[in-house]
Design a protein around this motif. Sequence first.
Motif, mmCIF file in Angstrom:
data_model
loop_
_atom_site.group_PDB
_atom_site.id
_atom_site.type_symbol
_atom_site.label_atom_id
_atom_site.label_comp_id
_atom_site.label_asym_id
_atom_site.label_seq_id
_atom_site.Cartn_x
_atom_site.Cartn_y
_atom_site.Cartn_z
ATOM 1 N N ALA A 46 -6.929 28.295 -23.650
ATOM 2 C CA ALA A 46 -6.550 29.574 -23.044
ATOM 3 C C ALA A 46 -5.265 30.123 -23.652
ATOM 4 O O ALA A 46 -5.135 31.337 -23.866
ATOM 5 C CB ALA A 46 -6.397 29.418 -21.532
ATOM 6 N N VAL A 47 -4.322 29.251 -23.953
ATOM 7 C CA VAL A 47 -3.066 29.697 -24.562
ATOM 8 C C VAL A 47 -3.345 30.361 -25.906
ATOM 9 O O VAL A 47 -2.844 31.453 -26.205
ATOM 10 C CB VAL A 47 -2.096 28.510 -24.747
ATOM 11 N N GLY A 48 -4.148 29.699 -26.732
ATOM 12 C CA GLY A 48 -4.481 30.268 -28.031
ATOM 13 C C GLY A 48 -5.251 31.574 -27.912
ATOM 14 O O GLY A 48 -4.986 32.532 -28.642
ATOM 15 N N THR A 96 0.976 32.348 -37.352
ATOM 16 C CA THR A 96 -0.432 31.987 -37.523
ATOM 17 C C THR A 96 -0.530 30.569 -38.087
ATOM 18 O O THR A 96 0.193 30.224 -39.039
ATOM 19 C CB THR A 96 -1.135 32.949 -38.496
ATOM 20 N N VAL A 97 -1.401 29.759 -37.494
ATOM 21 C CA VAL A 97 -1.637 28.410 -38.016
ATOM 22 C C VAL A 97 -2.645 28.543 -39.160
ATOM 23 O O VAL A 97 -3.846 28.702 -38.933
ATOM 24 C CB VAL A 97 -2.183 27.472 -36.923
ATOM 25 N N VAL A 98 -2.156 28.506 -40.388
ATOM 26 C CA VAL A 98 -3.023 28.675 -41.558
ATOM 27 C C VAL A 98 -3.959 27.487 -41.704
ATOM 28 O O VAL A 98 -5.154 27.631 -41.970
ATOM 29 C CB VAL A 98 -2.176 28.844 -42.836
ATOM 30 N N VAL A 136 4.211 19.390 -34.167
ATOM 31 C CA VAL A 136 2.823 19.279 -34.627
ATOM 32 C C VAL A 136 2.270 17.903 -34.291
ATOM 33 O O VAL A 136 2.923 16.880 -34.533
ATOM 34 C CB VAL A 136 2.731 19.511 -36.149
ATOM 35 N N THR A 137 1.064 17.874 -33.707
ATOM 36 C CA THR A 137 0.349 16.622 -33.482
ATOM 37 C C THR A 137 -0.965 16.685 -34.253
ATOM 38 O O THR A 137 -1.239 17.665 -34.950
ATOM 39 C CB THR A 137 0.056 16.417 -31.977
ATOM 40 N N ASN A 138 -1.793 15.664 -34.093
ATOM 41 C CA ASN A 138 -3.076 15.653 -34.797
ATOM 42 C C ASN A 138 -3.983 16.798 -34.362
ATOM 43 O O ASN A 138 -4.835 17.248 -35.133
ATOM 44 C CB ASN A 138 -3.799 14.326 -34.550
ATOM 45 N N GLU A 139 -3.827 17.235 -33.119
ATOM 46 C CA GLU A 139 -4.776 18.203 -32.567
ATOM 47 C C GLU A 139 -4.181 19.555 -32.215
ATOM 48 O O GLU A 139 -4.918 20.496 -31.907
ATOM 49 C CB GLU A 139 -5.432 17.617 -31.307
ATOM 50 N N SER A 140 -2.859 19.686 -32.243
ATOM 51 C CA SER A 140 -2.287 20.959 -31.805
ATOM 52 C C SER A 140 -0.919 21.219 -32.422
ATOM 53 O O SER A 140 -0.293 20.330 -32.997
ATOM 54 C CB SER A 140 -2.164 20.979 -30.273
ATOM 55 N N VAL A 141 -0.490 22.477 -32.292
ATOM 56 C CA VAL A 141 0.855 22.894 -32.689
ATOM 57 C C VAL A 141 1.484 23.545 -31.466
ATOM 58 O O VAL A 141 0.890 24.445 -30.863
ATOM 59 C CB VAL A 141 0.828 23.906 -33.848
ATOM 60 N N THR A 142 2.674 23.078 -31.087
ATOM 61 C CA THR A 142 3.345 23.618 -29.906
ATOM 62 C C THR A 142 4.570 24.419 -30.328
ATOM 63 O O THR A 142 5.375 23.967 -31.147
ATOM 64 C CB THR A 142 3.781 22.484 -28.957
ATOM 65 N N SER A 172 -6.659 25.184 -36.889
ATOM 66 C CA SER A 172 -6.414 26.289 -37.813
ATOM 67 C C SER A 172 -6.902 27.606 -37.232
ATOM 68 O O SER A 172 -7.901 27.640 -36.509
ATOM 69 C CB SER A 172 -7.123 26.020 -39.139
ATOM 70 N N GLY A 173 -6.189 28.684 -37.549
ATOM 71 C CA GLY A 173 -6.594 30.010 -37.099
ATOM 72 C C GLY A 173 -5.921 30.472 -35.831
ATOM 73 O O GLY A 173 -6.019 31.649 -35.463
ATOM 74 N N GLY A 174 -5.216 29.571 -35.139
ATOM 75 C CA GLY A 174 -4.532 29.958 -33.918
ATOM 76 C C GLY A 174 -3.372 30.903 -34.214
ATOM 77 O O GLY A 174 -2.766 30.845 -35.283
ATOM 78 N N VAL A 175 -3.086 31.779 -33.262
ATOM 79 C CA VAL A 175 -2.015 32.757 -33.442
ATOM 80 C C VAL A 175 -1.112 32.755 -32.223
ATOM 81 O O VAL A 175 -1.588 32.836 -31.084
ATOM 82 C CB VAL A 175 -2.583 34.185 -33.645
#
Length: 298
Positions: free
Chosen positions: A91-93, A282-284, A250-256, A269-272
């Motif tokens: 939901a955040v993404g 943007t998470v390239v 950064v973790t294996n599954e997410s960027v905070t 990838s692709g999250g903004v």
Amino acid sequence: MFKRGSVAVVAAGLVLAVGGCGGGSDEKAGASDKEPAEPARTRPPSAELVEWAGDICASATVLKNVRTESAADLKEIRNPDEVGPSAEQLAVGYIARTPLSVDDVERDLKDLDASGVPAADRMLHAWLKKLHKVVSELDKVSPSAAFDDAEGSAAGVDELVQSLTPPKPDLPALTKKEPQLAAAYKRARQCAPGWKPAAETASPAPDPSGPLPEAADGKNTGACADGECEVLVTSPVRITANGLTVNVAVTNESVTFRTPGTVMRLGGSGGVAKFGDDLTVTVVAQNEDGAVLKFTAP
């Protein structure tokens, strides 16, 4: 006294005279008939009108895709995969990136000049009015709201997005009454059935299991000071971009991303992440080694 033979001659003469008059009338009637008039030919549309129609079609297609993707995202948030990101992360993404696409369409349509076709210009005005209302409401929703109510906050955003349907009459309907607009619509490649925006035909994103792409600025987070950079993050770091300081982990599954008033966690990838009108991240690409992040200042 007339002889009987003379009467016959006179009678025959009268018949010929009547017959001759009748024939003349038919010929005159036939001569007065006109050939059916050829339909008036429509002048070729101007290049500007063709471009205008194409831009309208392109924006309508983008918004249709946004509505479709939004519905799919909401469905995933309501039923997250057990081994994937949580509903809150999804939901955040979703809340962070969805307004960006709507903002882009509003900006594109604002840049359009008048078409010269009054009905079409009224339609454009209706589009802009609807977009402005939705963008204003989307700006009020913070991604951090997802941590309190993931499904509810996402459903509210999706309701706004689903309201972005073409105003009536839409462009295809207007072409039935405006010959010049119809000709422009026919020539605009973006109005052709099956047309897709360039972003949808671009090369796929990097494989999350493969190596990360090279970041333009490497690990030099100082390059982000002006709000424009692309950096590799492999460990927790504090980045100041366009006057805003963001703590990134950064973790294996997410960027905070953390700022004094916001916490956003993006999965994959692709999250903004959007921080008001000051900064967009943007998470390239992302994998177990870290993430490549692109910072931009609107």
